[in-house]
Design an enzyme around this catalytic site. Sequence first.
Site, PDB file in Angstrom:
ATOM      1  CG  ASP A  32      -1.922   1.172   1.194  1.00 59.33           C
ATOM      2  OD1 ASP A  32      -2.955   0.913   0.694  1.00 59.33           O
ATOM      3  OD2 ASP A  32      -1.487   2.255   1.825  1.00 59.33           O
ATOM      4  CD  GLU A  34      -1.718   6.269   2.754  1.00 51.32           C
ATOM      5  OE1 GLU A  34      -2.108   7.223   2.109  1.00 51.32           O
ATOM      6  OE2 GLU A  34      -2.034   4.868   2.863  1.00 51.32           O
ATOM      7  CG  HIS A 174      -6.759   7.068   4.624  1.00 53.61           C
ATOM      8  ND1 HIS A 174      -7.081   6.621   3.313  1.00 53.61           N
ATOM      9  CD2 HIS A 174      -8.130   7.301   5.204  1.00 53.61           C
ATOM     10  CE1 HIS A 174      -8.263   6.782   3.156  1.00 53.61           C
ATOM     11  NE2 HIS A 174      -8.854   7.244   4.311  1.00 53.61           N
ATOM     12  CG  ASP A 179      -4.573   1.727   4.784  1.00 50.16           C
ATOM     13  OD1 ASP A 179      -5.071   1.812   5.876  1.00 50.16           O
ATOM     14  OD2 ASP A 179      -5.112   2.712   3.839  1.00 50.16           O
TER      15      ASP A 179
END
Length: 573
Positions: A32, A34, A174, A179
């Site tokens: 994942d 960001e 998030h 995540d």
Amino acid sequence: MSTAPVRSPWEDQRSFDELGRPLRDVTFCVVDLETTGGSVGDGDMITEIGAVKVQGGEVLGEFQTLVNPHTAIPAFIAVLTGITNSMVADAPPITSALPAFLEFARGSVLVAHNARFDVGFLRHFARQQDLPWPDFEVLDTVKLARRVVTRDEAPNHKLSSLARVFRSGTTPNHRALADARATVDVLHGLMERLGGLGVHTLEELQTYSSKVAATQRRKRHLADRLPHAPGVYLFCDDQSRVLYVGTSKDLRKRVRSYFTASETRTRMGEMVRLASSVTGIECTTALEAEVRELRLIAEHKPSYNRRSRFPEKVTFVKLTREPWPRLSLVKRVLDDDADYLGPFSSRSAAESCLAALHETFPIRQCSDKFGRQPSRSACVLAELGRCLSPCDGSVDADTYAAVVRQLRDALLRHPDDVVELVNDKMAALAEQERFEEAGVHRDRLAAFVRAAARTQRLTSLTRCAEVVAARRDDPSTGSGQARWEVHVIRHGRLAAAGVIPTGVEARAYVEQLRASAETVVPSVGPIPAATAEESERILRWLELPGVRLVEIDGEWTCPVPGAGRHAERYAHA
């Protein structure tokens, strides 16, 4: 009082007899990211990478790093993720973080929720740094969830919604690692659910679709005992009747695909529902597999094969041997010293070819038998100038014979007279905007050119009592190392196929293969000792780059000015 052991979601996968790569043996790297925004094309950057590596339900390792984007993080992104400019100020740049992640993920199947987004960012920065992108297989949990989780269970397929459905131990927030952990739980939940529907391998998971019936999936065991090798496979029903014959470079992989979403043909779905067994015939080479497939289709005439079922249903154009020769359509070639063109797979194609020849050469079209001195009245074609009219003595034998010689030459060697005359007619009709009529002439010419080219190619191979040829195969499709394939062809029929074993003297192996090859008796005329389709498959192999002729008994030649040079132009007419 005893407590039952808690079963891992993965345990439900362990008891199945699996095909392909069992899910419990696959290493997944769930990742994942960001970022500073939603589009790498707009210059958005990665601010955090989180990943969890799992296999068989066990966590093998975790990866987490903040990434300095060297740009300000938008305020709404900072609020959403909790990642601020001060937090990433001392973090490594993407030029350091990405190589470390790729090393961590190497050898795994990449998994992400909305993989297009995460993998798109990673690939972009790999290209920017000139880093070689590993050959990752990618699995997208959001796409899989759309096929599995209904609207009654979750209002949407966001990670937070799915985490609740599958009771994830981690709440998505998030942040990349959290995540990724939640996505692991979602992945395991999806696998547990699909395990009950017959999905037990990575290949089945990648191609899963609810459109594939459970009864179809449950028949995956039919591929269990097939080898990862080239060959032919036969689907049979419960009465051992052959339903379908196919060929593949990897029998097991190909047959397995019939039980997944990769098979979308309605007829094949129907065939699989009727099938109760699959027989595999391993072949030494891909060409041998193709030839065996044709022979088996011709023998069994499976109802679910559309092509090659009736090779015996062919038509030929025959130039007769009689005092006043003519053209006729016949079903078989006789040993009568006549000239034949074909075979045609349909009578309509043969009729089109015949029409093109009659347009060019005004020989008689009646089927009457004439003596050397006929005395009859002329037909309508003679009055129209489309027949030399030997029936009423309008032409002498020498003039008629000269036209027949030109016709025979067009059939066997030089088609230019036919091509030029029909092309001139097409051009004239096009100028008059009679395009439909021009199209009829084009189709007739195409039928003739294809038939003449086919006859010349087949005849050139048929007249060779033996051709022995070898070719080094592609190591990427076989054992990993290049090998020499050897084929023995006799009168257009594949008589033997083999691969020279490592360490064996090549000449000795070829001689042994020739000695054990099938004895083939030549056929009459242009017909090979096999079907025309088999001989054409052989010809395509012989014409591949890298093929070397080892032995040849006869002359394998085609006329340079023959029909072959026109064939490509009319291949799709």
